[in-house]
Design a protein around this motif. Structure first.
Motif, PDB file in Angstrom:
ATOM      1  N   LEU A  71       0.746  -0.886   0.149  1.00 48.04           N
ATOM      2  CA  LEU A  71      -0.361   0.081  -0.119  1.00 48.04           C
ATOM      3  C   LEU A  71       1.170   1.563  -0.182  1.00 48.04           C
ATOM      4  O   LEU A  71       1.706   1.336   0.569  1.00 48.04           O
ATOM      5  N   THR A  72       0.633   2.071  -0.927  1.00 45.32           N
ATOM      6  CA  THR A  72       1.449   3.542  -0.575  1.00 45.32           C
ATOM      7  C   THR A  72       0.516   4.668  -0.796  1.00 45.32           C
ATOM      8  O   THR A  72      -0.547   4.463  -1.426  1.00 45.32           O
ATOM      9  N   LEU A  73       0.599   5.314   0.168  1.00 43.91           N
ATOM     10  CA  LEU A  73       0.106   6.852  -0.228  1.00 43.91           C
ATOM     11  C   LEU A  73       0.867   7.594  -0.291  1.00 43.91           C
ATOM     12  O   LEU A  73       1.884   8.025  -0.335  1.00 43.91           O
ATOM     13  N   GLU A  74       0.031   8.845  -1.577  1.00 43.66           N
ATOM     14  CA  GLU A  74       1.652   9.425  -2.492  1.00 43.66           C
ATOM     15  C   GLU A  74       0.452  10.742  -2.006  1.00 43.66           C
ATOM     16  O   GLU A  74      -0.193  11.114  -2.404  1.00 43.66           O
ATOM     17  N   ALA A  75       1.542  11.639  -1.328  1.00 41.32           N
ATOM     18  CA  ALA A  75       1.179  13.710  -1.059  1.00 41.32           C
ATOM     19  C   ALA A  75       2.449  14.302  -1.542  1.00 41.32           C
ATOM     20  O   ALA A  75       3.212  13.312  -2.000  1.00 41.32           O
ATOM     21  N   GLU A  76       1.751  15.494  -1.325  1.00 41.77           N
ATOM     22  CA  GLU A  76       2.173  16.458  -1.731  1.00 41.77           C
ATOM     23  C   GLU A  76       4.297  16.465  -1.353  1.00 41.77           C
ATOM     24  O   GLU A  76       5.207  16.928  -1.922  1.00 41.77           O
ATOM     25  N   GLN A  77       4.356  16.152   0.076  1.00 38.45           N
ATOM     26  CA  GLN A  77       5.592  16.471   0.823  1.00 38.45           C
ATOM     27  C   GLN A  77       6.031  14.623   0.860  1.00 38.45           C
ATOM     28  O   GLN A  77       7.436  14.691   1.939  1.00 38.45           O
ATOM     29  N   GLY A  78       5.350  13.725   0.789  1.00 41.85           N
ATOM     30  CA  GLY A  78       6.647  12.466   0.447  1.00 41.85           C
ATOM     31  C   GLY A  78       5.246  10.963   0.593  1.00 41.85           C
ATOM     32  O   GLY A  78       4.264  11.565   0.129  1.00 41.85           O
ATOM     33  N   ARG A  79       5.465   9.693   1.011  1.00 44.46           N
ATOM     34  CA  ARG A  79       4.549   8.788   0.626  1.00 44.46           C
ATOM     35  C   ARG A  79       4.848   8.141   2.195  1.00 44.46           C
ATOM     36  O   ARG A  79       5.777   8.756   2.806  1.00 44.46           O
ATOM     37  N   VAL A  80       4.157   7.820   2.315  1.00 47.96           N
ATOM     38  CA  VAL A  80       3.539   6.666   2.967  1.00 47.96           C
ATOM     39  C   VAL A  80       3.213   5.229   2.331  1.00 47.96           C
ATOM     40  O   VAL A  80       2.466   4.756   1.709  1.00 47.96           O
ATOM     41  N   CYS A  81       4.704   4.440   3.109  1.00 41.43           N
ATOM     42  CA  CYS A  81       4.262   2.877   2.171  1.00 41.43           C
ATOM     43  C   CYS A  81       3.832   1.910   3.557  1.00 41.43           C
ATOM     44  O   CYS A  81       4.333   2.420   4.711  1.00 41.43           O
ATOM     45  N   ALA A  98      12.139   9.406  -3.430  1.00 40.09           N
ATOM     46  CA  ALA A  98      12.262   8.212  -2.844  1.00 40.09           C
ATOM     47  C   ALA A  98      12.319   7.370  -4.313  1.00 40.09           C
ATOM     48  O   ALA A  98      11.377   7.218  -4.891  1.00 40.09           O
ATOM     49  N   ASN A  99      13.445   5.988  -4.389  1.00 37.04           N
ATOM     50  CA  ASN A  99      12.641   4.745  -5.403  1.00 37.04           C
ATOM     51  C   ASN A  99      11.448   3.962  -3.929  1.00 37.04           C
ATOM     52  O   ASN A  99      12.393   3.399  -3.664  1.00 37.04           O
ATOM     53  N   ILE A 100      10.473   4.833  -5.146  1.00 43.12           N
ATOM     54  CA  ILE A 100       9.456   3.070  -4.509  1.00 43.12           C
ATOM     55  C   ILE A 100       9.946   2.090  -4.783  1.00 43.12           C
ATOM     56  O   ILE A 100       9.035   1.402  -4.359  1.00 43.12           O
ATOM     57  N   GLY A 101      10.373   2.059  -6.471  1.00 43.76           N
ATOM     58  CA  GLY A 101      10.426   0.047  -6.258  1.00 43.76           C
ATOM     59  C   GLY A 101      11.477  -0.321  -5.398  1.00 43.76           C
ATOM     60  O   GLY A 101      11.275  -1.575  -4.971  1.00 43.76           O
ATOM     61  N   LEU A 102      12.831   0.336  -5.042  1.00 41.32           N
ATOM     62  CA  LEU A 102      13.766  -0.274  -4.091  1.00 41.32           C
ATOM     63  C   LEU A 102      12.921  -0.367  -2.474  1.00 41.32           C
ATOM     64  O   LEU A 102      13.676  -1.554  -1.536  1.00 41.32           O
ATOM     65  N   ILE A 103      12.380   0.553  -2.526  1.00 42.47           N
ATOM     66  CA  ILE A 103      11.564   0.825  -1.116  1.00 42.47           C
ATOM     67  C   ILE A 103      10.865  -0.655  -0.942  1.00 42.47           C
ATOM     68  O   ILE A 103      10.370  -1.481   0.141  1.00 42.47           O
ATOM     69  N   ARG A 104      10.293  -1.092  -1.595  1.00 40.92           N
ATOM     70  CA  ARG A 104       9.067  -1.998  -2.096  1.00 40.92           C
ATOM     71  C   ARG A 104       9.870  -3.252  -1.698  1.00 40.92           C
ATOM     72  O   ARG A 104       9.134  -3.963  -1.395  1.00 40.92           O
ATOM     73  N   VAL A 105      10.299  -3.568  -2.315  1.00 40.73           N
ATOM     74  CA  VAL A 105      11.613  -4.934  -2.398  1.00 40.73           C
ATOM     75  C   VAL A 105      11.664  -5.375  -1.332  1.00 40.73           C
ATOM     76  O   VAL A 105      12.101  -6.332  -0.574  1.00 40.73           O
ATOM     77  N   GLU A 106      12.786  -4.242  -0.653  1.00 38.52           N
ATOM     78  CA  GLU A 106      13.001  -3.834   0.874  1.00 38.52           C
ATOM     79  C   GLU A 106      12.251  -4.291   2.300  1.00 38.52           C
ATOM     80  O   GLU A 106      12.047  -4.901   2.821  1.00 38.52           O
ATOM     81  N   MET A 107      10.791  -3.442   1.955  1.00 41.88           N
ATOM     82  CA  MET A 107      10.067  -3.814   2.539  1.00 41.88           C
ATOM     83  C   MET A 107       9.051  -5.566   2.495  1.00 41.88           C
ATOM     84  O   MET A 107       8.901  -5.967   3.354  1.00 41.88           O
ATOM     85  N   LEU A 108       9.240  -5.588   1.370  1.00 44.58           N
ATOM     86  CA  LEU A 108       8.558  -7.148   0.894  1.00 44.58           C
ATOM     87  C   LEU A 108       9.246  -8.512   1.459  1.00 44.58           C
ATOM     88  O   LEU A 108       9.245  -9.385   2.010  1.00 44.58           O
ATOM     89  N   ARG A 109      10.423  -8.031   1.462  1.00 42.67           N
ATOM     90  CA  ARG A 109      11.437  -8.711   1.949  1.00 42.67           C
ATOM     91  C   ARG A 109      11.515  -9.181   3.166  1.00 42.67           C
ATOM     92  O   ARG A 109      11.375 -10.204   4.277  1.00 42.67           O
ATOM     93  N   ALA A 110      11.558  -7.438   4.084  1.00 46.72           N
ATOM     94  CA  ALA A 110      11.966  -7.312   5.782  1.00 46.72           C
ATOM     95  C   ALA A 110       9.790  -7.733   6.232  1.00 46.72           C
ATOM     96  O   ALA A 110      10.045  -8.973   6.803  1.00 46.72           O
ATOM     97  N   LEU A 111       9.797  -8.246   4.930  1.00 48.84           N
ATOM     98  CA  LEU A 111       7.362  -8.904   5.352  1.00 48.84           C
ATOM     99  C   LEU A 111       8.059 -10.045   6.459  1.00 48.84           C
ATOM    100  O   LEU A 111       7.371 -10.877   7.447  1.00 48.84           O
ATOM    101  N   GLY A 112       8.702 -11.232   6.036  1.00 44.63           N
ATOM    102  CA  GLY A 112       8.376 -12.548   6.368  1.00 44.63           C
ATOM    103  C   GLY A 112       8.868 -12.433   7.831  1.00 44.63           C
ATOM    104  O   GLY A 112       9.306 -13.614   8.115  1.00 44.63           O
ATOM    105  N   GLU A 113      10.133 -11.176   8.357  1.00 48.15           N
ATOM    106  CA  GLU A 113      10.927 -11.041   9.733  1.00 48.15           C
ATOM    107  C   GLU A 113       9.172 -10.750  10.216  1.00 48.15           C
ATOM    108  O   GLU A 113       9.821 -10.670  11.883  1.00 48.15           O
ATOM    109  N   LEU A 114       8.426 -10.279   9.951  1.00 54.31           N
ATOM    110  CA  LEU A 114       7.027  -9.521  11.057  1.00 54.31           C
ATOM    111  C   LEU A 114       6.778 -11.072  12.019  1.00 54.31           C
ATOM    112  O   LEU A 114       6.296 -12.272  11.432  1.00 54.31           O
TER     113      LEU A 114
END
Length: 115
Positions: A71-81, A98-114
């Protein structure tokens, strides 16, 4: 002080343009753990992200689309993923450039640690 999510959050905040990373309770939006730069209002971001993620997850199921992957919220001052698992939501706050693609990859990788 070492926390269960400390390394995960540190790896996310190292991404260029990321100013905060949090683990949040999906049910009530309370911060479980965070790594934030000065100026990021953690409790407000946590409440917003948890609410958006919970509503998107429920709406997606109701519409027959399955689980929310990212999930991504895009606003004038930034993004919340946000990504979620086991009643926890992993959140990043990023600048508009920010490069949202790289952030997405890292977040999905990290998801397994929750837990």
């Amino acid at each position: 002080m070492k926390t269960p999510f400390g390394e995960l959050l540190a790896s996310l905040i190292r991404q260029r343009g990321v100013s905060g990373s949090l683990v949040v309770s999906e049910d009530d939006g309370i911060v479980v753990d965070s790594n934030l730069q000065v100026g990021v209002n953690g409790p407000v971001v946590a409440a917003l992200a948890a609410s958006l993620y919970r509503k998107a997850r429920l709406s997606s199921r109701t519409a027959g689309l399955g689980e929310v992957a990212f999930l991504t919220l895009e606003a004038e001052q930034g993004r919340v993923c946000a990504v979620g698992r086991n009643a926890l939501v992993l959140v990043t706050v990023a600048e508009p450039r920010a490069n949202i693609g790289l952030i997405r990859v890292e977040m999905l990788r990290a998801l397994g640690e929750l837990a």
